[in-house]
Scaffold this active site. Structure first.
Site, short mmCIF file in Angstrom:
data_model
loop_
_atom_site.label_atom_id
_atom_site.label_comp_id
_atom_site.label_asym_id
_atom_site.label_seq_id
_atom_site.Cartn_x
_atom_site.Cartn_y
_atom_site.Cartn_z
N ARG A 37 46.02 41.13 39.90
CA ARG A 37 46.83 40.50 38.86
C ARG A 37 48.12 39.90 39.41
O ARG A 37 48.46 38.76 39.08
CB ARG A 37 47.22 41.53 37.78
CG ARG A 37 46.13 41.84 36.80
CD ARG A 37 46.28 43.25 36.28
NE ARG A 37 45.93 44.16 37.37
CZ ARG A 37 44.70 44.60 37.59
NH1 ARG A 37 43.75 44.30 36.77
NH2 ARG A 37 44.41 45.38 38.63
N THR A 38 48.85 40.66 40.21
CA THR A 38 50.18 40.18 40.63
C THR A 38 50.06 38.92 41.46
O THR A 38 50.74 37.93 41.23
CB THR A 38 50.92 41.29 41.41
OG1 THR A 38 50.95 42.46 40.60
CG2 THR A 38 52.34 40.88 41.74
#
Ligand code: ASP
Length: 317
Positions: A61-62
């Site tokens: 995600r990041t």
């Protein structure tokens, strides 16, 4: 009202930010969030700028949301992952960064297993450094996206009770959230087995209490945030078995009944379904897990934009 000026060229930790800074970045992120839901179009605030993602630890995600965020602002975004870079040939962190700097990186987004690595890099480069998670220390953009999600639900970040449960000692997410929510005036309850609780837990944030009983931590809470056991940072035995852990510290529908009627369930991901969070809850109506991910793009756009604009050393004429 005089607009608060964001003066940070780096985003290294929530501890560095004032309440006014938090308001500034969240207001900008909130506008990005609404804009993206209406029409996700490409802007040009960072046109001609280069953002390099340097990830020494795995991420889904990041990393992807920093990439989407940079591209949505018109920047060129380059991704470097350690397994395919010269770090695997023995190059130091500083050499890697110095090489990227001369390619005219305006911002570097760094994730590293060592606490403090982004601070070290920031002291040696002109580029803006954004901490994408450093060891057990901080994960500032995660706390900001969590704050944005909470604020969009409750309209405020003060006066709430937020239970953060699981492997607290190894979690940079717990630290950043406890510090942020303490600054904005919400109560934080940290909950987990004694073997996963830092000795200084009480001092994390201004309003933190410590619990070893999940029902007690969830009781009357507005937000229940569950955390994954950080196996990559666990060196000794911390629990009898996974089944035992999930029976004692896993959140399920019955346990959530103790929270406030409108309570939301959060998780930074990746979720270990059936361990810390029951799969029905993860996908249920109270879960805001995917909204957190959506907020992640909005927050990272705001953070990149503000830090690059505040960096006089890389100003473009
Ligand atoms: N993705 C978050 C982090 O990098 C949480 C986790 O990995 O459990 O800290």
């Amino acid at each position: 009202m005089v607009e608060h000026r964001w003066a940070h060229k780096h985003l290294l930790s929530i501890a560095d930010l004032s309440v006014e800074d938090l308001e500034t970045v969240l207001a900008k992120a909130d506008a990005n969030f609404d804009e993206a839901r209406k029409r996700p179009k490409k802007g040009d605030a960072l046109r001609g700028r280069t953002v390099i993602n340097v990830f020494f630890e795995s991420s889904t995600r990041t990393r992807s949301s920093f990439e989407v965020a940079g591209k949505r602002l018109g920047a060129d975004v380059v991704n470097i992952s350690v397994s395919t870079s010269s770090v695997s040939k023995g190059e130091t962190l500083l050499d890697t960064v110095k090489n990227l700097e001369v390619m005219r990186a305006d911002a570097m987004v760094i994730r590293h297993q060592a606490s403090g690595a982004p601070n070290f890099v920031a002291a040696h480069t002109r580029a803006s450094i954004l901490n994408a998670g450093d060891g057990m220390h901080e994960h500032p953009t995660q706390a900001l996206l969590d704050a944005l999600t909470i604020r969009r639900h409750f309209g405020t970040l003060s006066g709430l009770t937020v239970a953060i449960c699981g492997d607290i000692v190894h979690s940079r997410v717990a630290r950043s959230n406890a510090i942020l929510l303490g600054k904005t005036g919400s109560k934080v309850r940290l909950c987990g087995p004694k073997t996963m609780m830092p000795r200084e837990a009480q001092e994390l944030g201004a309003t933190t209490s410590v619990h070893t009983n999940l029902d007690e931590a969830v009781d009357g809470a507005d937000v229940v945030m569950m955390l994954r056991i950080q196996n990559e940072r666990v060196y000794g035995p911390v629990m009898a078995s996974t089944r035992e852990y999930s029976r004692t510290f896993g959140l399920n529908t019955r346990r959530l009944e103790g929270a406030k009627p409108g309570a939301i369930v959060m998780h930074p991901g990746p979720i270990n379904r059936g361990v810390e969070l029951d799969t029905r809850l993860a996908d249920g109506a109270r879960s805001v897990v995917l909204e957190q991910v959506e907020a992640g793009v909005a927050v990272r756009m705001a953070a990149l934009d503000l830090c690059i604009a505040a960096n006089k050393e890389i100003a473009v004429s």
